[in-house]
Write an enzyme that holds these catalytic residues in place. Structure first.
Site, PDB file in Angstrom:
ATOM      1  N   ASP A   1       0.653  -1.123  -0.117  1.00 41.33           N
ATOM      2  CA  ASP A   1      -0.063  -0.059   0.052  1.00 41.33           C
ATOM      3  C   ASP A   1       0.837   1.314  -0.016  1.00 41.33           C
ATOM      4  O   ASP A   1       1.188   1.852   0.945  1.00 41.33           O
ATOM      5  CB  ASP A   1      -0.896  -0.097   1.200  1.00 41.33           C
ATOM      6  CG  ASP A   1      -1.870   1.188   1.120  1.00 41.33           C
ATOM      7  OD1 ASP A   1      -2.201   1.664   0.206  1.00 41.33           O
ATOM      8  OD2 ASP A   1      -2.662   1.205   2.283  1.00 41.33           O
TER       9      ASP A   1
ATOM     10  N   SER B   1      -4.360   8.041   6.788  1.00 48.87           N
ATOM     11  CA  SER B   1      -3.955   7.064   5.958  1.00 48.87           C
ATOM     12  C   SER B   1      -2.945   7.947   4.972  1.00 48.87           C
ATOM     13  O   SER B   1      -3.072   9.073   4.627  1.00 48.87           O
ATOM     14  CB  SER B   1      -4.972   6.485   4.888  1.00 48.87           C
ATOM     15  OG  SER B   1      -5.506   5.378   5.503  1.00 48.87           O
ATOM     16  N   GLY B   2      -1.824   7.102   4.684  1.00 46.99           N
ATOM     17  CA  GLY B   2      -0.849   7.727   3.905  1.00 46.99           C
ATOM     18  C   GLY B   2       0.283   8.530   4.683  1.00 46.99           C
ATOM     19  O   GLY B   2       1.264   8.961   4.125  1.00 46.99           O
TER      20      GLY B   2
HETATM   21  N1  ARG Z   1      -7.476   3.442   6.079  1.00 45.72           N
HETATM   22  C1  ARG Z   1      -7.495   4.734   6.779  1.00 45.72           C
HETATM   23  C2  ARG Z   1      -7.564   5.711   5.885  1.00 45.72           C
HETATM   24  O1  ARG Z   1      -7.828   5.719   4.756  1.00 45.72           O
HETATM   25  C3  ARG Z   1      -6.672   4.876   8.031  1.00 45.72           C
HETATM   26  C4  ARG Z   1      -6.668   3.470   8.626  1.00 45.72           C
HETATM   27  C5  ARG Z   1      -5.986   3.840   9.981  1.00 45.72           C
HETATM   28  N2  ARG Z   1      -6.159   3.001  11.276  1.00 45.72           N
HETATM   29  C6  ARG Z   1      -7.492   2.254  11.814  1.00 45.72           C
HETATM   30  N3  ARG Z   1      -7.613   1.871  12.741  1.00 45.72           N
HETATM   31  N4  ARG Z   1      -8.393   2.539  11.026  1.00 45.72           N
HETATM   32  O2  ARG Z   1      -7.501   6.972   6.473  1.00 45.72           O
END
Ligand code: ARG
Length: 298
Positions: A151, A244-245
């Site tokens: 990712d 994220s990122g």
């Molecule tokens: N996938 C999420 C995003 O797009 C972040 C995930 C971070 N951690 C979690 N426990 N959901 O921003």
């Protein structure tokens, strides 16, 4: 937990009602003693500051990401990736004046999205931010949408960032770096907080690296933890949607190195579940190759 482990738990763990709290207190003891040793030698150094911050914010005990707190350190590599109307949707990091590292699942599009550098308070108009268009998005060729393997994506800015005290690149860990579990690191972002709202001020939280074995124990039945992933957290705070990122950084002798990219975790951002980050050491070769090959095209 084995018997040997129980014997080494400090006395106060007997009184704590959850294992998580106990772990938090154990970690705090470790930071405290590290800080005391440090104090004797190098007062006022960057490392001292880092340890002070860890003591203050660890596990979200005193700070309010979920259970993080307003950042009061400078994280000059943190960027906000926004839609053209200025809506933040993902984080990223500046890795040199032309390139941003982020997560592939952020699905950044060169025409529509922009990168904001040097931001701290999203609600302020007085910050010397740099807003950059994106010339090119390169997603890892083996990014897997189903399990978030690899990712990672690179964004080439349409013009180089101006490096200032508020905007400067982060170091990436080398391919050979292995961060031991239990190492305390920091993640930052403008993602959801416990109150549900996207915060104005960049949030940060200190959290431990979790071994792949322990992480697989948690996620094993539902999701796969691959070589391109590294886990962190489960000790009272969590990254969340909108982070994220963004980075997971660890300090080594007062220098920050990016070790992870916020990737995925529980939907609810449960603070006792390990979060999953893209493993920068594993992806480092691809990052270097991509950056250098695209440079030679220009
Ligand atoms: N996938 C999420 C995003 O797009 C972040 C995930 C971070 N951690 C979690 N426990 N959901 O921003």
């Amino acid at each position: 937990m084995t018997n040997a482990n129980i014997l080494t738990l400090p006395l106060y763990c007997m009184h704590r009602n959850t294992f998580m709290n106990c772990k938090i207190h154990q970690m705090q003891d470790r930071i405290k003693s590290r800080r005391e040793t440090q104090q004797k030698h190098q007062k006022g150094t960057r490392l001292q500051h880092v340890l002070d911050h860890q003591l203050f914010c660890f596990g979200g005990l005193r700070c309010r990401i979920v259970n993080g707190g307003n950042s009061f350190s400078a994280w000059p590599w943190q960027v906000s990736i926004q839609r053209s109307e200025g809506v933040h949707f993902c984080g990223g990091t500046l890795i040199n004046k032309n390139w941003i590292l982020t997560a592939a699942h952020c699905s950044v599009q060169a025409g529509y999205h922009q990168v904001v550098l040097g931001e701290h308070d999203r609600g302020s108009n007085d910050e010397a931010v740099q807003i950059k268009k994106i010339a090119k998005v390169i997603v890892h060729p083996r990014f897997n949408k189903k399990n978030f393997n690899n990712d990672v994506a690179l964004l080439r800015l349409s013009s180089p960032a101006q490096i200032t005290s508020r905007v400067s690149p982060v170091n990436l860990v080398s391919s050979s770096t292995n961060i031991p579990s239990g190492t305390l690191c920091v993640t930052t972002g403008w993602g959801r907080t416990a109150t549900g709202q996207g915060p104005r001020i960049l949030q940060e939280t200190t959290l431990p690296i979790v071994s792949t074995a322990e992480c697989k124990q948690y996620w094993g039945l539902t999701r796969s933890i691959t070589d391109s992933m590294i886990c962190a957290g489960g000790s009272g705070s969590s990254s969340c949607q909108g982070d994220s990122g963004g980075p997971l950084v660890c300090d080594s002798k007062g220098v920050w190195y990016q070790v992870g990219i916020v990737s995925w975790g529980t939907k609810e951002c449960l603070v006792n579940a390990p979060g999953v980050y893209s493993r920068v050491s594993f992806l480092r070769q691809w990052i270097d190759d991509t950056v250098s090959s695209v440079y030679t095209l220009h």
